[in-house]
Each structure stands twice: as C-alpha cells, then as structure tokens.
Write an enzyme that holds these catalytic residues in place. Sequence first.
Site, PDB file in Angstrom:
ATOM      1  N   ASP A 206       0.862  -1.170   0.000  1.00 47.84           N
ATOM      2  CA  ASP A 206       0.000   0.000   0.000  1.00 47.84           C
ATOM      3  C   ASP A 206       0.912   1.238   0.000  1.00 47.84           C
ATOM      4  O   ASP A 206       2.110   1.137   0.301  1.00 47.84           O
ATOM      5  CB  ASP A 206      -0.891  -0.038   1.242  1.00 47.84           C
ATOM      6  CG  ASP A 206      -1.694   1.227   1.434  1.00 47.84           C
ATOM      7  OD1 ASP A 206      -2.392   1.628   0.487  1.00 47.84           O
ATOM      8  OD2 ASP A 206      -1.612   1.813   2.532  1.00 47.84           O
TER       9      ASP A 206
ATOM     10  N   ASP B 219      -0.106   5.189   0.904  1.00 45.79           N
ATOM     11  CA  ASP B 219      -0.318   6.126   2.013  1.00 45.79           C
ATOM     12  C   ASP B 219      -0.447   5.367   3.331  1.00 45.79           C
ATOM     13  O   ASP B 219      -1.271   4.454   3.458  1.00 45.79           O
ATOM     14  CB  ASP B 219      -1.590   6.944   1.777  1.00 45.79           C
ATOM     15  CG  ASP B 219      -1.486   7.836   0.559  1.00 45.79           C
ATOM     16  OD1 ASP B 219      -0.855   8.892   0.662  1.00 45.79           O
ATOM     17  OD2 ASP B 219      -2.014   7.463  -0.504  1.00 45.79           O
TER      18      ASP B 219
ATOM     19  N   ASP C 188      -1.619  -0.782   5.931  1.00 46.84           N
ATOM     20  CA  ASP C 188      -1.823  -0.245   7.277  1.00 46.84           C
ATOM     21  C   ASP C 188      -3.286  -0.175   7.695  1.00 46.84           C
ATOM     22  O   ASP C 188      -3.573   0.293   8.796  1.00 46.84           O
ATOM     23  CB  ASP C 188      -1.229   1.169   7.367  1.00 46.84           C
ATOM     24  CG  ASP C 188      -2.046   2.183   6.571  1.00 46.84           C
ATOM     25  OD1 ASP C 188      -2.188   1.991   5.341  1.00 46.84           O
ATOM     26  OD2 ASP C 188      -2.564   3.140   7.171  1.00 46.84           O
TER      27      ASP C 188
END
Length: 221
Positions: A16, A18, A174
């Site tokens: 991922d 961001d 995240d």
Amino acid sequence: MDNGLMLSQFNTFVFDLDGTLLNSLQDLAVSTNWALQQNGFPCHSTDNIRMFVGNGVRKLIERALPADIDEDSFQKVFDDFKQHYLVHSLDNTVPYDGIIPLLQTLSQHQKHIAVASNKLQAGVTLLNQRFFADYIPLAIGESTEMPKKPAPQMLLHAADYFHTPLSKCLYIGDSDVDVATARNCGMTCLSVLWGFRDKEFLMQHGASHFVTTPCEMLSLL
C-alpha cells in the site's frame, strides 16, 4: 514482529502507499481542510482525518462532509480538494523512516516489488517516480480498468505481472481495507503499525500478522 511470519518465503511484495510507504497524512489533511474552508464547512483535526483515509480521496471527502450534503456541493468541495492537493501533495509527504533501506534490501534479495494504492493512477505514478523509481517497477492506482481496494484486481494484477503464485505474494498495508483486499484475493497480509490505524482496530477487522517498524521487517529477510 509478533506472529512468526517468515518473509523469506515470499517472492513478490506488494505495498500500500499512504500510511505504509509514505507518510502523507499532513498533506491530505491540509488539502481537505482547505477545500472545506473554501466552501464554508467546518475543518477537522488531523487525527480525525487519519480515520477518513484508506478508501480513496472521494471517500475521504465524503467522510469529511456532513451526511446530508447535496451532490453539487460535494462535487465543488471534491474538485477544490483535488486542485489543491495536485499542487501541494509533496509539501510534507516523505517515506517513513526505514522504508528506503527496506526496499533496497528487498531488491538486493531479488524480490519483486509493487505498489497498490487507492489513489488515482496519475497520483500513484507521480509519487512512485518521485520516491521509489529505483526499486518499484509497478505502481498501480485507481483507474477505469482498476477498481479501488478492497476489490482484488490490483493485487491479482501484481501477481500476474511478476508471474508469481498468490501463495508466494505478500501484501503489506496499514488499514482494514488492506486486510480485506488481501482476503478477497487469497494473499497473505502483513499489517504495519506505523501507519493510519492501530493494532486493536486492525485486529477487530481480521488482521493477524503485524510489524512495528520497517527495520523489523529487515530482520526477517
């Protein structure tokens, strides 16, 4: 790492963007609040905006606005956000500490590396070229051909691009969206704890493998 997951068993690492590779929260918060303020809506704290991100910028603005807003007003705020963020997306955004050494080590171990992000493809391409061009040859964002996560297409495309079976692919993210995306395509998910969600939240959404720092990942290679 508290789960016994050995990273040496994987050939392809899909990240991922961001909250995982890039600490982009401040720039997202500034652009969101600028667009809200331009249109007479109340601003949000950075901690609140942290919980709005993860499903793409359209969903970010939806969450930042009142639920009963009409479509024309929403579109104006969304357009203002995009205009501002296009100019200011690199004001404060940087890779998290330890990310560049991690990518360097993965490359040295001849691992394949990709990015899969809910940002629009143009933004993903720009950020990948700016920060990770030496390490990441495949950077996938949202487009008409590639729906947003948790749809599995981005991860499936990365596995196909590198000719890697899903059992040899690791997805690193995240958020709860990342956990769901990996589940939807049958890929192992490693949840990072330096990003936009905490461990308790991630566990509530099905995460089972965790890492605290990029350096901790390095120790398992």
